[in-house]
Design an enzyme around this catalytic site. Structure first.
Site, mmCIF file in Angstrom:
data_model
loop_
_atom_site.group_PDB
_atom_site.id
_atom_site.type_symbol
_atom_site.label_atom_id
_atom_site.label_comp_id
_atom_site.label_asym_id
_atom_site.label_seq_id
_atom_site.Cartn_x
_atom_site.Cartn_y
_atom_site.Cartn_z
ATOM 1 N N LYS A 83 -12.889 -58.783 69.949
ATOM 2 C CA LYS A 83 -13.560 -57.697 70.898
ATOM 3 C C LYS A 83 -15.236 -57.767 70.493
ATOM 4 C CE LYS A 83 -9.938 -56.421 73.514
ATOM 5 N NZ LYS A 83 -10.082 -56.470 74.959
ATOM 6 N N LEU A 113 -9.335 -57.465 81.715
ATOM 7 C CA LEU A 113 -8.320 -56.645 80.673
ATOM 8 C C LEU A 113 -7.299 -57.353 79.961
ATOM 9 C CD1 LEU A 113 -9.608 -54.369 82.654
ATOM 10 C CD2 LEU A 113 -7.532 -53.155 82.592
ATOM 11 N N ASP A 132 -3.286 -68.323 81.948
ATOM 12 C CA ASP A 132 -3.652 -67.957 80.619
ATOM 13 C C ASP A 132 -5.241 -68.021 80.616
ATOM 14 O OD1 ASP A 132 -4.436 -67.994 77.893
ATOM 15 O OD2 ASP A 132 -2.382 -68.489 77.325
ATOM 16 N N PHE A 183 2.374 -62.116 78.702
ATOM 17 C CA PHE A 183 2.470 -62.015 77.152
ATOM 18 C C PHE A 183 3.134 -60.436 76.821
ATOM 19 C CE2 PHE A 183 0.764 -61.317 72.756
ATOM 20 C CZ PHE A 183 1.980 -61.881 72.170
ATOM 21 N N THR A 184 2.548 -59.590 77.311
ATOM 22 C CA THR A 184 2.918 -58.309 77.124
ATOM 23 C C THR A 184 3.320 -57.404 78.007
ATOM 24 O OG1 THR A 184 0.800 -57.410 76.613
ATOM 25 C CG2 THR A 184 1.447 -58.100 74.563
ATOM 26 N N TYR A 192 -8.143 -58.828 66.452
ATOM 27 C CA TYR A 192 -8.443 -57.932 67.721
ATOM 28 C C TYR A 192 -9.982 -57.421 67.545
ATOM 29 C CZ TYR A 192 -7.780 -54.225 71.102
ATOM 30 O OH TYR A 192 -7.719 -53.376 72.271
ATOM 31 N N ARG A 202 3.052 -48.604 70.012
ATOM 32 C CA ARG A 202 1.809 -47.930 69.755
ATOM 33 C C ARG A 202 2.418 -46.236 69.670
ATOM 34 N NH1 ARG A 202 -2.543 -50.214 74.062
ATOM 35 N NH2 ARG A 202 -0.601 -50.741 75.313
HETATM 36 P P1 NAD Z 1 -1.087 -54.419 78.013
HETATM 37 O O1 NAD Z 1 -0.794 -55.356 76.726
HETATM 38 O O2 NAD Z 1 -0.378 -53.574 78.863
HETATM 39 O O3 NAD Z 1 -1.984 -55.281 79.097
HETATM 40 C C1 NAD Z 1 -2.694 -56.469 78.542
HETATM 41 C C2 NAD Z 1 -2.328 -57.705 79.472
HETATM 42 O O4 NAD Z 1 -2.970 -58.718 79.308
HETATM 43 C C3 NAD Z 1 -0.954 -57.905 79.593
HETATM 44 O O5 NAD Z 1 -0.324 -58.124 80.911
HETATM 45 C C4 NAD Z 1 -0.722 -59.411 78.808
HETATM 46 O O6 NAD Z 1 0.222 -59.820 79.434
HETATM 47 C C5 NAD Z 1 -2.142 -59.669 79.417
HETATM 48 N N1 NAD Z 1 -2.679 -60.924 78.784
HETATM 49 C C6 NAD Z 1 -2.684 -61.066 77.326
HETATM 50 N N2 NAD Z 1 -3.190 -62.239 76.827
HETATM 51 C C7 NAD Z 1 -3.398 -62.804 78.109
HETATM 52 C C8 NAD Z 1 -3.953 -64.121 78.266
HETATM 53 N N3 NAD Z 1 -4.142 -65.119 77.189
HETATM 54 N N4 NAD Z 1 -4.104 -64.597 79.542
HETATM 55 C C9 NAD Z 1 -3.536 -63.828 80.630
HETATM 56 N N5 NAD Z 1 -3.173 -62.434 80.442
HETATM 57 C C10 NAD Z 1 -3.182 -62.243 79.040
HETATM 58 O O7 NAD Z 1 -2.596 -53.536 77.167
HETATM 59 P P2 NAD Z 1 -3.329 -52.460 77.896
HETATM 60 O O8 NAD Z 1 -3.260 -51.138 77.050
HETATM 61 O O9 NAD Z 1 -3.169 -52.448 79.508
HETATM 62 O O10 NAD Z 1 -4.764 -53.027 77.767
HETATM 63 C C11 NAD Z 1 -5.547 -53.495 78.756
HETATM 64 C C12 NAD Z 1 -6.984 -54.020 78.071
HETATM 65 O O11 NAD Z 1 -7.510 -52.749 77.777
HETATM 66 C C13 NAD Z 1 -6.849 -54.849 76.930
HETATM 67 O O12 NAD Z 1 -7.897 -55.700 76.778
HETATM 68 C C14 NAD Z 1 -7.308 -53.893 75.469
HETATM 69 O O13 NAD Z 1 -7.849 -54.428 74.618
HETATM 70 C C15 NAD Z 1 -7.902 -52.707 76.258
HETATM 71 N N6 NAD Z 1 -7.852 -51.359 75.571
HETATM 72 C C16 NAD Z 1 -6.863 -50.734 75.700
HETATM 73 C C17 NAD Z 1 -6.776 -49.479 74.901
HETATM 74 C C18 NAD Z 1 -5.510 -48.776 75.169
HETATM 75 O O14 NAD Z 1 -5.295 -47.655 74.478
HETATM 76 N N7 NAD Z 1 -4.451 -49.038 76.067
HETATM 77 C C19 NAD Z 1 -7.716 -49.100 74.178
HETATM 78 C C20 NAD Z 1 -8.727 -49.870 73.882
HETATM 79 C C21 NAD Z 1 -8.833 -51.020 74.853
HETATM 80 N N1 UDP Z 2 1.552 -44.376 64.332
HETATM 81 C C1 UDP Z 2 2.420 -43.802 63.625
HETATM 82 N N2 UDP Z 2 3.746 -43.932 63.818
HETATM 83 C C2 UDP Z 2 4.069 -44.852 64.764
HETATM 84 C C3 UDP Z 2 2.976 -45.644 65.435
HETATM 85 C C4 UDP Z 2 1.827 -45.414 65.273
HETATM 86 O O1 UDP Z 2 1.962 -42.614 62.733
HETATM 87 O O2 UDP Z 2 5.189 -45.066 65.129
HETATM 88 C C5 UDP Z 2 0.021 -43.954 63.845
HETATM 89 C C6 UDP Z 2 -0.801 -45.300 63.570
HETATM 90 O O3 UDP Z 2 -0.748 -45.427 62.029
HETATM 91 C C7 UDP Z 2 -2.295 -44.897 63.957
HETATM 92 C C8 UDP Z 2 -2.037 -43.905 64.973
HETATM 93 O O4 UDP Z 2 -0.413 -43.619 65.078
HETATM 94 O O5 UDP Z 2 -2.587 -44.073 62.862
HETATM 95 C C9 UDP Z 2 -2.094 -44.787 66.189
HETATM 96 O O6 UDP Z 2 -1.404 -46.050 66.282
HETATM 97 P P1 UDP Z 2 -1.427 -46.891 67.499
HETATM 98 O O7 UDP Z 2 -0.766 -48.176 66.954
HETATM 99 O O8 UDP Z 2 -1.073 -46.291 68.971
HETATM 100 O O9 UDP Z 2 -3.067 -47.215 67.860
HETATM 101 P P2 UDP Z 2 -4.515 -47.607 67.061
HETATM 102 O O10 UDP Z 2 -4.054 -47.572 65.618
HETATM 103 O O11 UDP Z 2 -4.791 -48.866 67.544
HETATM 104 O O12 UDP Z 2 -5.177 -46.348 67.532
#
Ligand code: NAD
Ligand code: UDP
Length: 324
Positions: free
Chosen positions: A151, A75, A60, A38-39, A147, A188
């Protein structure tokens, strides 16, 4: 010799998941990546497809899955606000049904299972920095709730499975993590800022940029996930994993321009609803229980991430949603 394990990484083609798969493969384990793309896209795991101890299953996790494994890392979930708000009901289903299906798989295989939870369980926190015993301030009816509440409910399912002796669990509360293989159009803050600055476009600051985040480099984070999974001291979490060095969004923007050696340009846009004002992990527990703390600081990690962004072809990336 360390035991070779069969490890399932759900969401293994994503940003963090692909790095985790790579680390586990390099340690000699048999890794099964499950993802519905998906992402993410195959380029994240392209180099792993040639490895004999790597398998890919397109699936999925809202649907059940039958496999024999020793460990499961969950994840799978869209993580960027623009991604998880695109189809919020599907996001909630992914957290809930995904947790139910993978916990069932863990029970059947007697596998250990780790849930990638998030700092979003603390919502817009009134307590700073956030410790694991803080219960959070989440708006249950806002646009981030699909979200955050998904979680939180997944954590509940994990803890109840643990108390009912159904599964050996681990819960990691991940704070903002960045690095190569993040989706360039995920919306992000780090990916937006780098993409915009490389294109000489003004960086988009939401609000006045005084809100803070604490940014962790991916390599520190995946190291912590494996430590949490592998610890045999009975420590299951929840545990905060992140880099406690806190920056305002404006400071982050300035640093990106500085690293590129360009004149800063900013454009200010409306702050999204329920955007948390401050976020910083208290990582005392991770230090004590996992003997872990981040080693890569923002300047170094951002420079490496910028280098990766310079190597990618943006036209080769499919933007999963129009919300970036
Ligand atoms: P990402 O979007 O790159 O990875 C998520 C992966 O999950 C993707 O490959 C997507 O295709 C897959 N996916 C989504 N829905 C699915 C489903 N229904 N079935 C199978 N696959 C599915 O995001 P990421 O940053 O790598 O995050 C990974 C995990 O870590 C997530 O669970 C996220 O909530 C958690 N997390 C990440 C951060 C961060 O800052 N990166 C912070 C807090 C939590
Ligand atoms: N943000 C921003 N400009 C952007 C994207 C995000 O100022 O182009 C800000 C957003 O409002 C938040 C912070 O950066 O305060 C982090 O956003 P992100 O979406 O990366 O993660 P999260 O809010 O989930 O921590």
């Amino acid at each position: 010799m360390a035991k070779i394990k069969r490890i399932l990484v759900a969401g293994g083609a994503g940003f963090l998941g692909s790095h985790l798969c790579e680390l586990l493969i390099n340690r000699g384990h048999d890794v099964i990546c499950v993802d519905n793309f998906f992402t993410s896209q195959k380029s994240n795991i392209e180099s792993l497809l040639q490895r004999p101890n790597f398998e890919l299953i397109r699936h999925d996790i809202t649907l059940p899955l039958a496999l024999e494994v020793d460990e499961i890392y969950n994840l799978a979930c869209p993580a960027a606000p623009g991604h998880y708000q695109y189809n919020p009901i599907k996001t909630m289903k992914t957290s809930l049904l995904g947790a139910i299906n993978l916990l069932e798989l863990a029970r059947e295989s007697r596998a250990k299972i780790l849930q990638a939870s998030t700092s979003e369980v603390y919502g817009d926190p009134e307590v700073h920095p956030q410790r694991e015993d803080y219960r959070g301030a989440v708006n249950p009816i806002g646009p981030r709730a699909c979200y955050d509440e998904g979680k939180r409910a997944a954590e509940t399912l994990f803890m109840d499975s643990y108390r009912m002796n159904l599964a050996q669990i681990r819960i990691a509360r991940i704070f903002n993590t960045y690095g190569p293989r993040t989706h360039p159009f995920d919306g992000r803050v780090v990916s937006n800022f780098i993409r915009q600055a490389l294109a000489d476009e003004p960086i988009t600051i939401f609000g006045d940029g005084s809100q803070t985040r604490s940014f962790c480099y991916y390599s520190d984070l995946v190291d912590a996930l494996v430590r949490l999974m592998e610890n045999e001291d009975g420590f299951i979490g929840p545990v905060n994993l992140g880099n406690p060095n806190e920056f305002t969004v404006l400071e982050l923007g300035k640093l990106v321009w500085e690293l590129l050696g360009k004149e800063p340009k900013f454009v200010f846009k409306e702050l999204p609803v329920d955007d948390p004002c401050r976020r910083q992990p208290d990582i005392t527990l991770a230090k004590e229980k996992l003997h872990w703390e981040p080693t890569v600081q923002l300047r170094e990690g951002l420079a490496k991430t910028i280098e990766w962004f310079k190597t990618i072809d943006l036209d080769a990336f499919r933007a999963p949603t129009p919300n970036y």
